[in-house]
Write a protein that holds these residues in place. Structure first.
Motif, PDB file in Angstrom:
ATOM      1  N   LEU A  37       0.837  -1.184   0.000  1.00 17.27           N
ATOM      2  CA  LEU A  37       0.000   0.000   0.000  1.00 17.27           C
ATOM      3  C   LEU A  37       0.879   1.244   0.000  1.00 17.27           C
ATOM      4  O   LEU A  37       1.965   1.247   0.587  1.00 17.27           O
ATOM      5  N   SER A  38       0.387   2.286  -0.656  1.00 18.94           N
ATOM      6  CA  SER A  38       1.081   3.569  -0.690  1.00 18.94           C
ATOM      7  C   SER A  38       0.151   4.663  -0.212  1.00 18.94           C
ATOM      8  O   SER A  38      -1.066   4.580  -0.406  1.00 18.94           O
ATOM      9  N   CYS A  39       0.742   5.690   0.382  1.00 21.20           N
ATOM     10  CA  CYS A  39      -0.019   6.852   0.836  1.00 21.20           C
ATOM     11  C   CYS A  39       0.800   8.089   0.492  1.00 21.20           C
ATOM     12  O   CYS A  39       1.837   8.347   1.099  1.00 21.20           O
ATOM     13  N   ALA A  40       0.335   8.829  -0.509  1.00 21.92           N
ATOM     14  CA  ALA A  40       1.036  10.021  -0.956  1.00 21.92           C
ATOM     15  C   ALA A  40       0.544  11.237  -0.175  1.00 21.92           C
ATOM     16  O   ALA A  40      -0.663  11.484  -0.097  1.00 21.92           O
ATOM     17  N   MET A  41       1.481  11.972   0.382  1.00 20.49           N
ATOM     18  CA  MET A  41       1.164  13.172   1.147  1.00 20.49           C
ATOM     19  C   MET A  41       1.470  14.412   0.310  1.00 20.49           C
ATOM     20  O   MET A  41       2.511  14.491  -0.332  1.00 20.49           O
TER      21      MET A  41
END
Length: 130
Positions: free
Chosen positions: A20-24
């Protein structure tokens, strides 16, 4: 303001892997405690893992994922990751990333408390079939 956008959720068979990725985006020029949460039906939202975004940031995991999940953060890309291996049907849930500004490390005794976090993504679904 800070925006968080997750991606990478999918349907897999038990024993499989996902990342999973979470771009801020937004105000990223500081340090945050960032975490992954999940919520299964009938249960409270559960903290899965957390990390402080400094180079020396410690990592924290809930017991059920230790040895199977790895949380990491790429400062250059302002992106949080959750590498999940040996997935189990019990891991099925929507996964959300969260963040709160921290100039020191995540609170070791509170990293799993959703009330600590004031920025949230919309979530990405992980489904593990047996």
């Amino acid at each position: 303001q800070v925006q968080l956008v997750e991606s990478g959720g999918a349907s897999v068979q038990a024993g499989g892997s996902l990342r999973l990725s979470c771009a801020m985006s937004g105000y990223t020029n500081t340090r945050y405690c960032m975490a992954w949460f999940r919520q299964t039906p009938g249960k409270e939202r559960e903290g899965v893992a957390a990390i402080w975004t400094a180079e020396s940031g410690r990592t924290y995991y809930t017991d059920s994922v230790k040895g199977r999940f790895t949380i990491s953060h790429d400062n250059a890309k302002n992106t949080l990751y959750l590498q999940m291996t040996n997935l189990e049907p019990e891991d099925t849930a929507p996964y959300s990333c969260a963040a709160h500004r921290r100039l020191a490390d995540c609170y070791s005794g509170l990293w799993f408390d959703q009330r600590q976090y004031n920025y949230w993504g919309q979530g990405t679904q992980v489904t593990v079939s047996s």
